[in-house]
Design a protein around this motif. Structure first.
Motif, PDB file in Angstrom:
ATOM      1  N   ASP A 136      26.452  11.645  -9.708  1.00  0.00           N
ATOM      2  CA  ASP A 136      27.547  12.465 -10.194  1.00  0.00           C
ATOM      3  C   ASP A 136      27.031  13.897 -10.352  1.00  0.00           C
ATOM      4  O   ASP A 136      26.142  14.158 -11.144  1.00  0.00           O
ATOM      5  CB  ASP A 136      28.003  11.889 -11.542  1.00  0.00           C
ATOM      6  N   THR A 137      27.587  14.816  -9.583  1.00  0.00           N
ATOM      7  CA  THR A 137      27.083  16.194  -9.660  1.00  0.00           C
ATOM      8  C   THR A 137      28.063  17.126 -10.368  1.00  0.00           C
ATOM      9  O   THR A 137      27.750  18.279 -10.586  1.00  0.00           O
ATOM     10  CB  THR A 137      26.822  16.785  -8.262  1.00  0.00           C
ATOM     11  N   GLY A 139      30.401  15.877 -13.035  1.00  0.00           N
ATOM     12  CA  GLY A 139      31.028  15.256 -14.195  1.00  0.00           C
ATOM     13  C   GLY A 139      32.291  14.479 -13.878  1.00  0.00           C
ATOM     14  O   GLY A 139      33.082  14.187 -14.764  1.00  0.00           O
ATOM     15  N   GLY A 140      32.494  14.131 -12.621  1.00  0.00           N
ATOM     16  CA  GLY A 140      33.741  13.477 -12.231  1.00  0.00           C
ATOM     17  C   GLY A 140      33.749  11.972 -12.425  1.00  0.00           C
ATOM     18  O   GLY A 140      34.807  11.347 -12.380  1.00  0.00           O
ATOM     19  N   PHE A 141      32.578  11.376 -12.657  1.00  0.00           N
ATOM     20  CA  PHE A 141      32.531   9.922 -12.798  1.00  0.00           C
ATOM     21  C   PHE A 141      33.178   9.494 -14.107  1.00  0.00           C
ATOM     22  O   PHE A 141      32.879  10.046 -15.162  1.00  0.00           O
ATOM     23  CB  PHE A 141      31.088   9.427 -12.762  1.00  0.00           C
ATOM     24  N   SER A 142      34.074   8.530 -14.018  1.00  0.00           N
ATOM     25  CA  SER A 142      34.739   8.035 -15.222  1.00  0.00           C
ATOM     26  C   SER A 142      34.557   6.527 -15.292  1.00  0.00           C
ATOM     27  O   SER A 142      35.168   5.788 -14.529  1.00  0.00           O
ATOM     28  CB  SER A 142      36.215   8.411 -15.181  1.00  0.00           C
ATOM     29  N   ALA A 143      33.706   6.088 -16.204  1.00  0.00           N
ATOM     30  CA  ALA A 143      33.460   4.650 -16.347  1.00  0.00           C
ATOM     31  C   ALA A 143      34.731   3.944 -16.800  1.00  0.00           C
ATOM     32  O   ALA A 143      34.986   2.795 -16.433  1.00  0.00           O
ATOM     33  CB  ALA A 143      32.334   4.419 -17.355  1.00  0.00           C
ATOM     34  N   LEU A 146      36.743   3.289 -13.745  1.00  0.00           N
ATOM     35  CA  LEU A 146      36.093   2.234 -12.966  1.00  0.00           C
ATOM     36  C   LEU A 146      36.403   0.873 -13.581  1.00  0.00           C
ATOM     37  O   LEU A 146      36.733  -0.090 -12.887  1.00  0.00           O
ATOM     38  CB  LEU A 146      34.582   2.458 -12.919  1.00  0.00           C
ATOM     39  N   LEU A 163      30.438  -3.582 -13.692  1.00  0.00           N
ATOM     40  CA  LEU A 163      29.922  -2.352 -14.297  1.00  0.00           C
ATOM     41  C   LEU A 163      28.397  -2.314 -14.275  1.00  0.00           C
ATOM     42  O   LEU A 163      27.806  -1.250 -14.182  1.00  0.00           O
ATOM     43  CB  LEU A 163      30.439  -2.217 -15.729  1.00  0.00           C
ATOM     44  N   GLN A 164      27.785  -3.495 -14.348  1.00  0.00           N
ATOM     45  CA  GLN A 164      26.325  -3.500 -14.321  1.00  0.00           C
ATOM     46  C   GLN A 164      25.765  -3.310 -12.923  1.00  0.00           C
ATOM     47  O   GLN A 164      24.596  -2.987 -12.759  1.00  0.00           O
ATOM     48  CB  GLN A 164      25.809  -4.801 -14.925  1.00  0.00           C
ATOM     49  N   VAL A 166      26.796  -1.063 -10.891  1.00  0.00           N
ATOM     50  CA  VAL A 166      26.952   0.338 -10.503  1.00  0.00           C
ATOM     51  C   VAL A 166      26.064   1.171 -11.414  1.00  0.00           C
ATOM     52  O   VAL A 166      26.189   1.092 -12.629  1.00  0.00           O
ATOM     53  CB  VAL A 166      28.418   0.798 -10.637  1.00  0.00           C
ATOM     54  N   LYS A 167      25.138   1.912 -10.808  1.00  0.00           N
ATOM     55  CA  LYS A 167      24.309   2.800 -11.630  1.00  0.00           C
ATOM     56  C   LYS A 167      24.712   4.240 -11.401  1.00  0.00           C
ATOM     57  O   LYS A 167      25.035   4.629 -10.282  1.00  0.00           O
ATOM     58  CB  LYS A 167      22.824   2.603 -11.298  1.00  0.00           C
ATOM     59  N   VAL A 168      24.676   5.011 -12.473  1.00  0.00           N
ATOM     60  CA  VAL A 168      25.110   6.397 -12.387  1.00  0.00           C
ATOM     61  C   VAL A 168      23.924   7.314 -12.650  1.00  0.00           C
ATOM     62  O   VAL A 168      23.172   7.099 -13.597  1.00  0.00           O
ATOM     63  CB  VAL A 168      26.208   6.684 -13.426  1.00  0.00           C
ATOM     64  N   ILE A 169      23.749   8.295 -11.799  1.00  0.00           N
ATOM     65  CA  ILE A 169      22.720   9.321 -12.020  1.00  0.00           C
ATOM     66  C   ILE A 169      23.433  10.665 -12.082  1.00  0.00           C
ATOM     67  O   ILE A 169      24.280  10.958 -11.235  1.00  0.00           O
ATOM     68  CB  ILE A 169      21.682   9.339 -10.881  1.00  0.00           C
ATOM     69  N   GLU A 170      23.091  11.435 -13.098  1.00  0.00           N
ATOM     70  CA  GLU A 170      23.675  12.776 -13.168  1.00  0.00           C
ATOM     71  C   GLU A 170      22.671  13.774 -12.609  1.00  0.00           C
ATOM     72  O   GLU A 170      21.504  13.772 -12.993  1.00  0.00           O
ATOM     73  CB  GLU A 170      23.990  13.134 -14.617  1.00  0.00           C
TER      74      GLU A 170
ATOM     75  N   VAL B  75      21.697   5.145 -15.238  1.00  0.00           N
ATOM     76  CA  VAL B  75      22.218   4.201 -16.227  1.00  0.00           C
ATOM     77  C   VAL B  75      23.339   3.414 -15.576  1.00  0.00           C
ATOM     78  O   VAL B  75      24.008   3.906 -14.677  1.00  0.00           O
ATOM     79  CB  VAL B  75      22.758   4.905 -17.483  1.00  0.00           C
ATOM     80  N   GLU B  84      31.103   6.455 -23.208  1.00  0.00           N
ATOM     81  CA  GLU B  84      32.383   7.153 -23.156  1.00  0.00           C
ATOM     82  C   GLU B  84      33.285   6.720 -24.305  1.00  0.00           C
ATOM     83  O   GLU B  84      33.980   7.529 -24.909  1.00  0.00           O
ATOM     84  CB  GLU B  84      33.107   6.871 -21.829  1.00  0.00           C
ATOM     85  N   ILE B 255      28.866  22.119 -16.862  1.00  0.00           N
ATOM     86  CA  ILE B 255      28.880  20.653 -16.875  1.00  0.00           C
ATOM     87  C   ILE B 255      27.536  20.122 -17.369  1.00  0.00           C
ATOM     88  O   ILE B 255      27.461  19.100 -18.065  1.00  0.00           O
ATOM     89  CB  ILE B 255      29.289  20.075 -15.491  1.00  0.00           C
ATOM     90  N   THR B 296      36.673  19.247 -14.451  1.00  0.00           N
ATOM     91  CA  THR B 296      36.891  17.804 -14.340  1.00  0.00           C
ATOM     92  C   THR B 296      38.363  17.474 -14.543  1.00  0.00           C
ATOM     93  O   THR B 296      38.927  16.612 -13.887  1.00  0.00           O
ATOM     94  CB  THR B 296      36.069  17.056 -15.402  1.00  0.00           C
TER      95      THR B 296
END
Lengths: 312, 359
Positions: A136-137, A139-143, A146, A163-164, A166-170, B75, B84, B255, B296
């Protein structure tokens, strides 16, 4: 290409390397380019040794021809197709998104690019039983979203699993993005984390947000970084049979951002837009670049609480 | 085996990169076990810079997460969901608007309010600057706000009005619930707003760069408001590509700030007229389309007849929708068209009762 270092081949001892270095031969390419007779005189190293070193290095750094029939078999064995949640879109893409390829989805503001990515994440986990890394570059990812897609499609009992998987990296600048890609590569090579053994989809949402700040003006560095990044993405896709999905912007009248150089990077490019005469949740997808299929095909999808689906 | 990373993918100055390349240092492996003095001798780069480069490259190649500036480790989405859900949004005192946004203005995101002059962008900002300070027993964040004013439209008397209405509302709730009154006063609200006035875009960019330090010193800050982000970028720019670069860089700093400190960023944007051949001209948010991708969440505020409307134009988690709202003496409120049904949910009908009292 690499520097001439001791122990690169048996003949290259510390002593030889330092002699070569003092004669201005610092990289392997330097060694291949220079006239060996002159070099032998300058460094007082035996000519024969230099020839052997060059031959060994050439063998070490060259690539080998592969029999196409073997190549075909390995490709068939290692590649897979990730179906999207929309059947008609799968028809348009000849089955879905291909691994070892970089697929790009481009669209205007609020055209549904992130929704497409999130939907695909769920689809990869449930239909292909594989894992996803979402970089996510912006801030658009919304858990939350999802989870909504996952729950309305597969019910609460699968929610946690999805949910487990999918891993998210900012990563908010290009160097962090490169580091993140390197970390993923390291983890896949080392095979210490079982999560990465079944990694199949890598999403970068969006690629434009990190490239734009350094592109243009007098500095050519930004352009170089963009090319470097594209190489990394393509290597990751090819070396680990990953499906790489990148998000790009559209500005003006259907013009995709990042210019011509970048347009050569994705194997497959999809344009997503909102047709003016349609309801607010309908989107049109057009295939504008593909290495396998006829371009220009289009299909309509709807964005609902279940993510993307066919629109009829 | 450690896989190799090219040195040119590190944040190293371009001039140093070219010196490294010509000296034969191309991948991280080349720099291993090298002393700064050796590297300096080989490349002709100063000793201190060599030390910096080696620190940067070597610490990274050992473990990506060891460096301070390295990105956060991956994560799972499950952890993200929990995170969130644990972050309460900032309410706006308009229930319709809150519902549309999923509870209020979210933390860790950039929310942009766009609108024509007079539609209430500045009022919205002031309302949020006050609302973020509502004490936690009333379901608020009990935070502080940074208010960056670029247009000179910030009127402190107006902030006092809104603060008064909010304080009255909280005290009324405290009486009903049996809490202690006076948890929040107009003075405390005013002292919880850190105000910056930026006269040109250089000041704005500099302020944004210094914000991380400021927020570290004031950890209660939960929202940064910029009213408006467009003002200084809409004039005196000959080089549009420079403008795009500055804007996108600023967006990435915002951000980063939002996620690092878990705060909300609220920006306002002006509107501009767009002409396209064969169509009527229409109002669109200013600063061009590449800026549009930066926020966003984008909310467009507009007039329709005598009513103000908020239109959720872009959001990764909520559907596109529109709600009417109004601006009263006490700030941003719902429009109540039918007799408010007195449900027992306390916080829901409070804004309307407040509105009636003040107006």
């Amino acid at each position: 290409m690499s520097a001439v270092r001791p122990n690169l081949c048996p003949q290259l001892s510390e002593d030889v390397v330092s002699k070569l270095r003092s004669a201005g031969v610092k990289t392997v390419v330097d060694l291949i380019k220079t006239d060996l007779e002159g070099l032998a005189l300058e460094t007082s190293l035996p000519y024969k040794d230099l020839v052997i070193i060059r031959r060994l290095l050439l063998a070490q750094f060259s690539t080998f021809p592969v029999n196409c029939s073997d190549f075909y078999l390995t490709t068939i064995a290692s590649s897979s197709i990730i179906p999207t949640p929309a059947e008609k879109l799968n028809e348009l893409l000849d089955g879905g998104l291909y691994t070892s390829e970089v697929t790009e989805i481009a669209g205007e503001i609020s055209s549904g690019k992130t929704q497409f990515c999130l939907s695909l994440c769920v689809s990869v986990v449930m239909k292909a039983r594989q894992n996803v890394v979402f970089i996510d570059t912006c801030g658009g990812f919304s858990a939350d979203r999802l989870a909504e897609i996952a729950e309305s499609l597969y019910g609460e009992e699968h929610l946690e699993h999805i949910l487990q998987s999918v891993k998210v990296i900012e990563a908010f600048d290009i160097f962090h993005l490169m580091t993140a890609l390197q970390t993923i590569k390291d983890k896949m090579v080392k095979k210490v984390d079982p999560f990465y053994d079944t990694l199949k989809l890598l999403v970068v949402d969006s690629i434009t947000a990190v490239i734009y700040p350094s592109l243009g003006g007098q500095q050519m560095d930004g352009h170089g970084l963009m090319v470097q990044l594209s190489l990394k993405l393509r290597h990751l896709a090819a070396d680990f049979s990953l499906c790489v999905l990148v998000v790009n912007n559209v500005i003006g009248d259907g013009k995709v951002s990042l210019g011509k150089t970048w347009s050569h990077v994705p194997h497959c490019r999809l344009l997503i837009s909102h047709p003016k005469d349609q309801e607010s949740n309908v989107r049109e997808l057009v295939l504008i670049k593909s290495s396998r299929l006829a371009t220009g095909g289009k299909t309509k999808i709807g964005i609902t609480e279940k993510g993307i689906e066919d629109w009829t | 085996m450690q896989s190799q990373r090219e040195l040119c993918s590190f944040p190293i100055a371009p001039s140093h990169k070219s010196k490294l390349t010509s000296a034969g240092f191309l991948i991280t492996e080349d720099l291993k076990h090298l002393k700064p003095s050796e590297l300096s001798k080989e490349t002709g780069i100063g000793l201190e810079e060599c030390l910096e480069i080696l620190k940067l490259v070597c610490s990274e190649s050992v473990d990506g997460s060891k460096r301070n500036e390295a990105p956060k480790p991956a994560v799972s989405a499950l952890e993200r969901l929990k995170e969130e859900q644990s972050l309460p949004p900032i309410i706006t005192f308009s229930e319709g608007l809150d519902n549309m946004l999923g509870g209020g203005v979210p933390l860790c995101k950039i929310t942009e309010f766009c609108g024509a002059p007079g539609v209430g962008k500045t009022q919205m900002c002031m309302q949020i600057a006050v609302d973020v300070q509502i004490p936690s027993q009333f379901g608020g964040l009990q935070g502080e706000a940074v208010y960056i004013d670029t247009e000179g439209s910030f009127i402190v008397e107006r902030l006092v009005d809104i603060a008064k209405a909010t304080v009255d509302h909280c005290n009324e709730m405290a009486r009903l619930e049996g809490f202690k009154e006076g948890e929040i006063t107009v003075e405390s609200v005013l002292s919880g707003v850190h105000f910056y006035r930026c006269h040109d875009y250089v000041e704005l960019l500099a302020t944004v760069h210094l914000l991380p330090e400021f927020i570290k010193k004031h950890p209660k800050i939960k929202v940064v408001l910029v009213d408006s982000v467009a003002f200084h970028f809409r004039h005196d720019f000959d080089d549009l590509s420079l403008r795009t670069r500055l804007l996108t860089t600023m967006a990435q700093s915002f951000i980063k700030l939002a996620t690092e400190f878990k705060i909300a960023i609220v920006l306002t944007n002006q509107m501009t007229t767009k002409f396209s051949p064969g169509e009527d001209s229409r109002l669109v948010p200013a600063l061009g389309e590449s800026w549009g991708h930066a926020s966003t969440i984008r909310v467009i505020l507009y007039w329709e007849g005598q009513k103000r409307w908020a239109w959720l134009y872009k959001s990764p988690s909520k559907k596109e929708s529109r709600v009417p709202y109004q601006i009263t003496m006490g700030g941003v409120r719902d429009i109540v068209t039918f007799p408010a049904d007195n449900s027992n949910d306390q916080s829901d009908d409070e804004p309307s009762s407040k509105r009636q009292k003040v107006s």
